[in-house]
Scaffold this motif. Structure first.
Motif, PDB file in Angstrom:
ATOM      1  N   LEU A 193      -6.005  -3.822  -2.524  1.00  0.00           N
ATOM      2  CA  LEU A 193      -4.801  -2.985  -2.648  1.00  0.00           C
ATOM      3  C   LEU A 193      -4.207  -3.044  -4.166  1.00  0.00           C
ATOM      4  CD1 LEU A 193      -3.381  -3.295   0.899  1.00  0.00           C
ATOM      5  CD2 LEU A 193      -5.018  -1.588   0.034  1.00  0.00           C
ATOM      6  N   HIS A 194      -4.229  -4.307  -4.424  1.00  0.00           N
ATOM      7  CA  HIS A 194      -3.523  -4.118  -5.860  1.00  0.00           C
ATOM      8  C   HIS A 194      -4.461  -3.609  -7.044  1.00  0.00           C
ATOM      9  CE1 HIS A 194      -6.498  -7.879  -6.101  1.00  0.00           C
ATOM     10  NE2 HIS A 194      -6.338  -7.660  -7.520  1.00  0.00           N
ATOM     11  N   GLN A 195      -5.596  -3.238  -6.705  1.00  0.00           N
ATOM     12  CA  GLN A 195      -6.490  -2.439  -7.556  1.00  0.00           C
ATOM     13  C   GLN A 195      -6.115  -0.950  -7.569  1.00  0.00           C
ATOM     14  OE1 GLN A 195     -10.383  -4.266  -7.323  1.00  0.00           O
ATOM     15  NE2 GLN A 195      -9.793  -5.718  -8.531  1.00  0.00           N
ATOM     16  N   ARG A 196      -5.759  -0.583  -6.333  1.00  0.00           N
ATOM     17  CA  ARG A 196      -5.729   0.873  -5.968  1.00  0.00           C
ATOM     18  C   ARG A 196      -4.466   1.267  -6.372  1.00  0.00           C
ATOM     19  NH1 ARG A 196      -6.538   2.382   0.031  1.00  0.00           N
ATOM     20  NH2 ARG A 196      -5.919   4.627  -0.945  1.00  0.00           N
ATOM     21  N   ASP A 197      -3.458   0.672  -6.086  1.00  0.00           N
ATOM     22  CA  ASP A 197      -1.986   1.127  -6.509  1.00  0.00           C
ATOM     23  C   ASP A 197      -1.052  -0.469  -6.848  1.00  0.00           C
ATOM     24  OD1 ASP A 197       0.660   1.993  -6.875  1.00  0.00           O
ATOM     25  OD2 ASP A 197       0.638   3.150  -5.009  1.00  0.00           O
ATOM     26  N   PRO A 198      -1.371  -0.959  -7.972  1.00  0.00           N
ATOM     27  CA  PRO A 198      -0.917  -2.023  -8.234  1.00  0.00           C
ATOM     28  C   PRO A 198       0.632  -2.315  -8.099  1.00  0.00           C
ATOM     29  CG  PRO A 198      -2.136  -1.249 -10.123  1.00  0.00           C
ATOM     30  CD  PRO A 198      -2.132  -0.318  -9.179  1.00  0.00           C
ATOM     31  N   GLN A 199       1.528  -1.482  -8.503  1.00  0.00           N
ATOM     32  CA  GLN A 199       3.076  -1.546  -8.088  1.00  0.00           C
ATOM     33  C   GLN A 199       3.425  -1.586  -6.835  1.00  0.00           C
ATOM     34  OE1 GLN A 199       4.831  -2.205 -10.798  1.00  0.00           O
ATOM     35  NE2 GLN A 199       6.658  -2.484  -8.961  1.00  0.00           N
ATOM     36  N   GLU A 200       2.864  -0.571  -6.087  1.00  0.00           N
ATOM     37  CA  GLU A 200       3.101  -0.476  -4.488  1.00  0.00           C
ATOM     38  C   GLU A 200       2.714  -1.715  -3.683  1.00  0.00           C
ATOM     39  OE1 GLU A 200       2.500   2.161  -0.653  1.00  0.00           O
ATOM     40  OE2 GLU A 200       2.037   2.981  -2.704  1.00  0.00           O
ATOM     41  N   ALA A 201       1.430  -2.265  -4.257  1.00  0.00           N
ATOM     42  CA  ALA A 201       1.007  -3.551  -3.636  1.00  0.00           C
ATOM     43  C   ALA A 201       1.972  -4.773  -3.865  1.00  0.00           C
ATOM     44  CB  ALA A 201      -0.447  -3.740  -3.937  1.00  0.00           C
ATOM     45  N   LEU A 202       2.350  -4.640  -5.076  1.00  0.00           N
ATOM     46  CA  LEU A 202       3.125  -5.895  -5.304  1.00  0.00           C
ATOM     47  C   LEU A 202       4.394  -5.795  -4.647  1.00  0.00           C
ATOM     48  CD1 LEU A 202       3.636  -8.394  -7.282  1.00  0.00           C
ATOM     49  CD2 LEU A 202       4.621  -6.780  -9.176  1.00  0.00           C
ATOM     50  N   GLU A 203       5.054  -4.716  -4.641  1.00  0.00           N
ATOM     51  CA  GLU A 203       6.363  -4.283  -3.734  1.00  0.00           C
ATOM     52  C   GLU A 203       6.103  -4.890  -2.265  1.00  0.00           C
ATOM     53  OE1 GLU A 203       7.486  -0.385  -4.516  1.00  0.00           O
ATOM     54  OE2 GLU A 203       7.822  -0.701  -6.340  1.00  0.00           O
ATOM     55  N   ARG A 204       5.026  -4.489  -1.858  1.00  0.00           N
ATOM     56  CA  ARG A 204       4.748  -4.638  -0.239  1.00  0.00           C
ATOM     57  C   ARG A 204       4.427  -6.396  -0.312  1.00  0.00           C
ATOM     58  NH1 ARG A 204       0.749  -0.281   2.233  1.00  0.00           N
ATOM     59  NH2 ARG A 204       2.223   1.552   1.764  1.00  0.00           N
ATOM     60  N   LEU A 205       3.845  -7.026  -1.354  1.00  0.00           N
ATOM     61  CA  LEU A 205       3.799  -8.218  -1.091  1.00  0.00           C
ATOM     62  C   LEU A 205       4.977  -9.105  -1.237  1.00  0.00           C
ATOM     63  CD1 LEU A 205       1.714 -10.811  -1.227  1.00  0.00           C
ATOM     64  CD2 LEU A 205       1.744 -10.578  -3.667  1.00  0.00           C
ATOM     65  N   ASN A 206       5.822  -8.679  -2.099  1.00  0.00           N
ATOM     66  CA  ASN A 206       7.027  -9.487  -2.335  1.00  0.00           C
ATOM     67  C   ASN A 206       7.837  -8.999  -1.064  1.00  0.00           C
ATOM     68  OD1 ASN A 206       6.843 -10.473  -4.737  1.00  0.00           O
ATOM     69  ND2 ASN A 206       7.460  -8.611  -5.899  1.00  0.00           N
ATOM     70  N   ARG A 207       7.962  -7.973  -0.318  1.00  0.00           N
ATOM     71  CA  ARG A 207       8.574  -7.684   0.862  1.00  0.00           C
ATOM     72  C   ARG A 207       8.012  -8.397   1.891  1.00  0.00           C
ATOM     73  NH1 ARG A 207       8.597  -2.434   0.772  1.00  0.00           N
ATOM     74  NH2 ARG A 207       6.441  -2.400   2.149  1.00  0.00           N
ATOM     75  N   ILE A 208       6.748  -8.526   2.135  1.00  0.00           N
ATOM     76  CA  ILE A 208       6.183  -9.111   3.358  1.00  0.00           C
ATOM     77  C   ILE A 208       6.378 -10.717   3.033  1.00  0.00           C
ATOM     78  CG2 ILE A 208       3.810  -9.963   4.329  1.00  0.00           C
ATOM     79  CD1 ILE A 208       2.949  -7.051   3.767  1.00  0.00           C
ATOM     80  N   THR A 209       6.450 -11.403   2.008  1.00  0.00           N
ATOM     81  CA  THR A 209       6.213 -12.752   1.818  1.00  0.00           C
ATOM     82  C   THR A 209       7.771 -13.315   1.710  1.00  0.00           C
ATOM     83  OG1 THR A 209       5.947 -12.700  -0.445  1.00  0.00           O
ATOM     84  CG2 THR A 209       3.943 -13.025   0.666  1.00  0.00           C
TER      85      THR A 209
END
Length: 63
Positions: A11-27
């Motif tokens: 996912l970080h390759q498809r939409d890096p900023q959104e993937a990073l936001e989701r990772l931060n929110r999940i973790t």
């Protein structure tokens, strides 16, 4: 017939900023960039350690 096509979707390759936001929110953590995987480094270390053990055994047997 149904086939099982296993694929890893990075996912970080498809939409890096959104993937990073989701990772931060999940973790609950606050990464400033996508974390680098250390899996390959660990596997390489394990291979080197196994090879060293095999070489040591060969030297012992050759003595």
């Amino acid at each position: 017939m149904k086939t099982n096509n296993a694929a890893i979707l990075k996912l970080h390759q498809r939409d890096p900023q959104e993937a990073l936001e989701r990772l931060n929110r999940i973790t609950g953590l606050h990464f400033s960039q996508w974390p680098e995987s250390l899996v390959a480094d660990v596997q390489q270390t394990q291979v080197c350690e196994a090879a060293s053990q095999v070489i040591a055994e060969i030297k012992v047997r050759a003595s």
